[in-house]
Each structure stands twice: as C-alpha cells, then as structure tokens.
Motif scaffolding. Sequence first.
Motif, mmCIF file in Angstrom:
data_model
loop_
_atom_site.group_PDB
_atom_site.id
_atom_site.type_symbol
_atom_site.label_atom_id
_atom_site.label_comp_id
_atom_site.label_asym_id
_atom_site.label_seq_id
_atom_site.Cartn_x
_atom_site.Cartn_y
_atom_site.Cartn_z
ATOM 1 N N MET A 1 0.845 -1.201 0.000
ATOM 2 C CA MET A 1 0.000 0.000 0.000
ATOM 3 C C MET A 1 0.876 1.245 0.000
ATOM 4 O O MET A 1 1.829 1.347 0.763
ATOM 5 N N ASN A 2 0.567 2.221 -0.878
ATOM 6 C CA ASN A 2 1.285 3.477 -0.906
ATOM 7 C C ASN A 2 0.557 4.484 -0.039
ATOM 8 O O ASN A 2 -0.650 4.404 0.158
ATOM 9 N N ASP A 3 1.313 5.439 0.477
ATOM 10 C CA ASP A 3 0.697 6.450 1.332
ATOM 11 C C ASP A 3 0.669 7.788 0.601
ATOM 12 O O ASP A 3 0.988 8.823 1.157
ATOM 13 N N SER A 178 4.826 1.839 4.674
ATOM 14 C CA SER A 178 4.879 0.405 4.417
ATOM 15 C C SER A 178 6.336 -0.028 4.310
ATOM 16 O O SER A 178 7.238 0.799 4.153
ATOM 17 N N ARG A 179 6.576 -1.324 4.379
ATOM 18 C CA ARG A 179 7.938 -1.826 4.215
ATOM 19 C C ARG A 179 8.481 -1.425 2.841
ATOM 20 O O ARG A 179 9.660 -1.121 2.693
ATOM 21 N N GLU A 180 7.598 -1.449 1.836
ATOM 22 C CA GLU A 180 8.008 -1.055 0.487
ATOM 23 C C GLU A 180 8.460 0.405 0.462
ATOM 24 O O GLU A 180 9.462 0.747 -0.166
ATOM 25 N N ASP A 181 7.729 1.275 1.166
ATOM 26 C CA ASP A 181 8.108 2.689 1.247
ATOM 27 C C ASP A 181 9.481 2.845 1.879
ATOM 28 O O ASP A 181 10.342 3.589 1.379
ATOM 29 N N ASP A 195 12.218 -7.901 3.382
ATOM 30 C CA ASP A 195 11.363 -7.183 4.318
ATOM 31 C C ASP A 195 11.817 -7.428 5.754
ATOM 32 O O ASP A 195 11.718 -6.548 6.611
ATOM 33 N N THR A 218 3.663 -0.704 15.128
ATOM 34 C CA THR A 218 3.413 -1.549 13.957
ATOM 35 C C THR A 218 1.933 -1.524 13.615
ATOM 36 O O THR A 218 1.084 -1.789 14.476
ATOM 37 N N TYR A 222 0.072 -2.963 7.203
ATOM 38 C CA TYR A 222 0.362 -1.667 6.578
ATOM 39 C C TYR A 222 1.831 -1.263 6.712
ATOM 40 O O TYR A 222 2.488 -0.969 5.732
ATOM 41 N N GLY A 223 2.340 -1.228 7.938
ATOM 42 C CA GLY A 223 3.736 -0.829 8.117
ATOM 43 C C GLY A 223 3.976 -0.228 9.472
ATOM 44 O O GLY A 223 3.410 -0.673 10.483
#
Length: 229
Positions: A1-3, A178-181, A195, A218, A222-223
């Motif tokens: 998910m992007n913020d 998120s971890r991706e962010d 991750d 946490t 989501y992250g």
Amino acid sequence: MNDYRILVVDDEEDLCEILKFNLENEGYEVDTANSAEEALKKDISSYDLLLLDVMMGEISGFKMANVLKKDKKTANVPIIFITAKDTENDTVTGFNIGADDYISKPFSLREVIARVKAVLKRTATVETEKIPERITYQSLIIDITKKKVSIDEKEISLTKKEFEILFLLLQNKGRVFSREDILSRIWSDEVYVLDRTIDVNITRLRKKIGVYGKRIVTRLGYGYCFETE
C-alpha cells in the motif's frame, strides 16, 4: 500500500475513472475533478501529485498550474501534465510553468503508472533534502547536521540505517510507512533487501531509544509509524 494522494483533473469523465481505477490498484488514494474550477475547490496542498489535463474549459491546465505555483501552500505539489497536444512549444510551456513531467495522449496505462512512480520517488527525495537542522520529540533529539541522536542529552549509538529509519518516522509523525516505502527510501540503491531486514532494524532501534521505542508502532498489514499519542 502506498501512502500517497493523487488528484486527477480532466474533463473526460471516462478517462478520469480509468486512471482512478488503475492508480488505486497500485495502492494510491485517488480523487478526480472534471474541471479546473472543481479542482481548485479542493485542498490541493493535501495531495502528493496532480495529473492535470491541459485542454479544459475556461481555465486550462496551464492556467490552473500557474495559480498553484504562485501560492506558497501549493507551489511544491508535483504536476504531471496530460494532453492531446504534442508540440515542442506546449512541452516547453509546461516545463516552464513548473511541470515535473508531461504525457501525451494517447498513452498506455503502464506508462502513466511508471511516470507517477518516478515523479513521486524523485519529489520525495527532494522533500527529504529540505530538512531542518534538528528534529525533536520531548527529550529525543535528532541532530541532522551531525547525524547524531540523543535522549536527555545523552548520545545514542545508531547505525546509518537505524538513524535514517528514525529520521523518516519522526519527521513524519503519525504517517504510516509500508515496508516497500521504507525500502525504496532507505535501501534505494541496494538490489536484494528482504522485508525481514526492516523488521530487524526496527527491533534494534526500539531497544536503543528506550522509552521512545514504544512510539514506533506496527500497523499490521500496513507498516510502521511514530505515534505521539
């Protein structure tokens, strides 16, 4: 998910809905407007990016962009122009106004998504560079210039990654990453990062900052975020 929040402004309702659907599938929060007049009624400063059609009714995309760039609250909101016109003069006009990118119709949705991701990543980096000398929360102090962290005036020894994670979260208190962010912002130049690496760094960071460790919360699925309440 992007913020990230994106506003799509185009007088073609079908195109707005197509872009909204596909960008939401990428995890973005997307709103639409079918005219510049409608868009200007919204809180433009709350968006991370505008996809702005050039050829619209009374107020064109260029005119709307000029208005936004003259307002301090919206001057730094990134803009990608979308237009059926594909002449050198129009492209130059767009960039002179302050456009971050320019997409000509017809376009592929993959191209739009790729350009959106590129602009958001680039502008996020620029925003990170515009930082104060220090960030504080109660007795927790991050000295940006000296790259040091202290609690009650006692220096805390952090690794480079731990420092960058704390800085990211504390600079954006209450915002979930998120971890991706986190991977894209802090491990951007490293190809193979799991991750789990982020989780390990967060765990170590929590222990090192003592009572403030519980502030790094946490959000399952989501992250992570730094909560102040």
